[in-house]
Design a protein around this motif. Structure first.
Motif: not given
Length: 184
Positions: A31-36, A81-84, A102-106
């Protein structure tokens, strides 16, 4: 790499080279657009020493070149993109690579042609390994598994043009409502 599906293609090829019998590709968006993105195999796995080196572009098990960019590039793009990226591997049992972005990251790459990626993997490796694609988002979920296709088709090779065309269309049709407007 210009999209996530190309990363998936490259990383899944590592599983093929590791003599996996099954390569599972899982892509989910919450829901928060976190892509895994998870790629799991039952291949040869990695030693502890290789696990420590594999994030360096100067570590590879390939003999045709001296560098391995797949995992380091995925790590770089995930972190931008704020992930790892996390790698779990046991020698002789297989490897699981999990990337979050993070899918919301530019700086988040688009998903790209995931259906085409999976069909390319299957058609380039028609006999082995088997591939399973699982996708989910708040809009729904889907599963595609070559083991089910082999059972239904019998001795028909999975790289027959009619079969690859059907796979591409079927996977695209199932992915669109799940990721359409979310990460496509």
């Amino acid at each position: 790499m210009r999209d996530l599906s190309l990363h998936i293609l490259d990383l899944a090829q590592n599983s093929v080279r590791a003599n996996a019998a099954l390569v599972e590709i899982m892509v989910s968006v919450d829901e928060s657009r976190l892509i895994t993105i998870t790629i799991r195999d039952d291949g040869s796995g990695m030693s502890d020493e290789l696990k420590e080196r594999v994030t360096s572009p100067f570590a590879t098990t390939r003999t045709t070149r001296k560098v391995g960019l797949g995992i380091p590039l995925m790590m770089q793009n995930a972190r931008l993109a704020g992930g790892d990226v996390r790698i779990d591997s046991t020698l002789g049992q297989g490897t699981t690579l999990t990337a979050t972005l993070h899918g919301d990251s530019i700086d988040c790459l688009p998903l790209g042609d995931l259906a085409g990626t999976v069909v390319s993997l299957v058609s380039a490796n028609p006999e082995r390994p088997d591939f399973r694609l699982s996708c989910s988002s708040p809009k729904g979920s889907m599963d595609f598994d070559t083991r089910e296709m082999r059972q239904a088709l019998g001795n028909v090779p999975l790289n027959e043009p009619e079969i690859t065309a059907w796979m591409l269309s079927a996977i695209q049709e199932e992915i669109e409502p799940i990721f359409g407007g979310v990460i496509l």
